[in-house]
Design an enzyme around this catalytic site. Sequence first.
Site, short mmCIF file in Angstrom:
data_model
loop_
_atom_site.label_atom_id
_atom_site.label_comp_id
_atom_site.label_asym_id
_atom_site.label_seq_id
_atom_site.Cartn_x
_atom_site.Cartn_y
_atom_site.Cartn_z
N HIS A 25 0.87 -1.18 0.00
CA HIS A 25 0.00 0.00 0.00
C HIS A 25 0.91 1.23 0.00
CE1 HIS A 25 -3.33 -2.62 1.94
NE2 HIS A 25 -3.46 -2.58 0.63
N GLU A 28 1.42 3.96 2.83
CA GLU A 28 1.82 3.56 4.18
C GLU A 28 3.34 3.68 4.33
OE1 GLU A 28 -0.06 -0.24 4.92
OE2 GLU A 28 -2.04 0.59 4.52
N HIS A 123 3.12 -3.12 7.09
CA HIS A 123 2.11 -2.10 6.77
C HIS A 123 2.16 -0.99 7.80
CE1 HIS A 123 -0.49 -4.27 3.73
NE2 HIS A 123 0.31 -5.24 4.15
N GLU A 196 2.01 -4.39 11.53
CA GLU A 196 1.47 -3.03 11.43
C GLU A 196 2.23 -2.11 12.38
OE1 GLU A 196 -1.00 -1.87 9.54
OE2 GLU A 196 -2.22 -3.59 8.93
#
Length: 250
Positions: A25, A28, A123, A196
Site C-alpha cells: 500500500h 503507508e 504495513h 502493522e
Amino acid sequence: CPLSAAANLRPGAEQKVVFITARVHPGETPSSFVCQGIIDFLVSHHPIAKVLRDHLVFKIAPMLNPDGVYLGNYRCSLLGFDLNRHWANPSPWAHPTLHGVKELIIDMYNNPKINLEFYIDIHAHSTMMNGFMYGNIFEDEERFQRQAVFPKLLCQNAEDFSYSSTSFNRDAVKAGTGRRFLGGLLNDTSYCYTLEVSFYSYILAGAAPAVPYTEEAYMKLGRNVARTFLDYYRLNSLVEGPLAPTPKTR
C-alpha cells in the site's frame, strides 16, 4: 560479500528462509522505514547480524507497489488495484510485482532444500497506536500457539510493540492478503504475519502520554524485528562478545 562464508549458503545446505515484504500500500510510508531498519541491521557489522546471516536467509522485497508509490497513490497500483487483495491469483500483466514474488515464494516452498519459515508483510495503520501484528487462525491448536511465539518475543524486545493489540483472525475481507493466502498455502512449519505500525505514535507500558513516531523510531522497530529472530531460533549463545542494551526509543 559478508554472506559468502555463511554455512546456510553452501551448496547442498538446508536453508531457513525469512521472507519480508513492504509497501504494498504505497501511502503507508512508515512501512518503508521499518523495512529499512531491518535491512540496515542485517547488513551491518553487529555481532547479532552476523549470527543471523550465518543461520538464516533473508529475502526482502522492500516495495511491492513501486508504481503506486511513484504516483503518490494511497492504496492502489498504477492500474487502480489494491494489490493486497490479489494474492490468490495475481496477473503477470495487471499485478506483476505480486505475481513475481508469489512465483518465487512457491518455488522456494517446493524446493526440498529450503524451509520457508516466516513471511512478514509490513504495513502502517492510520487509527491504532504502537506496532502490532495480525496472524492467522488454525484448527490445530498447537500450530496456533506456536504462531504466537514470535510476536510475544518481539514484545519483549521492542517497547513500542504491543502484543495486546496483536490479533489472529480469518476475516473474509482479508482473504486475498499475503498473510491470509500464504498462511493457507504454506505448511504448518511456516508462519505468516502482517506487521502493522502506527502512522503517528506509541504508548510505552505504564506511561500515559503518547510518544510521536519518528523515522528513527520506525527503523528501530525494524532492527528489533531482526534481533527477535536470534531469540526465536535460540542463537544467543553464538553471539561473540558482550552486547550493549538496546537504546531507548526517542
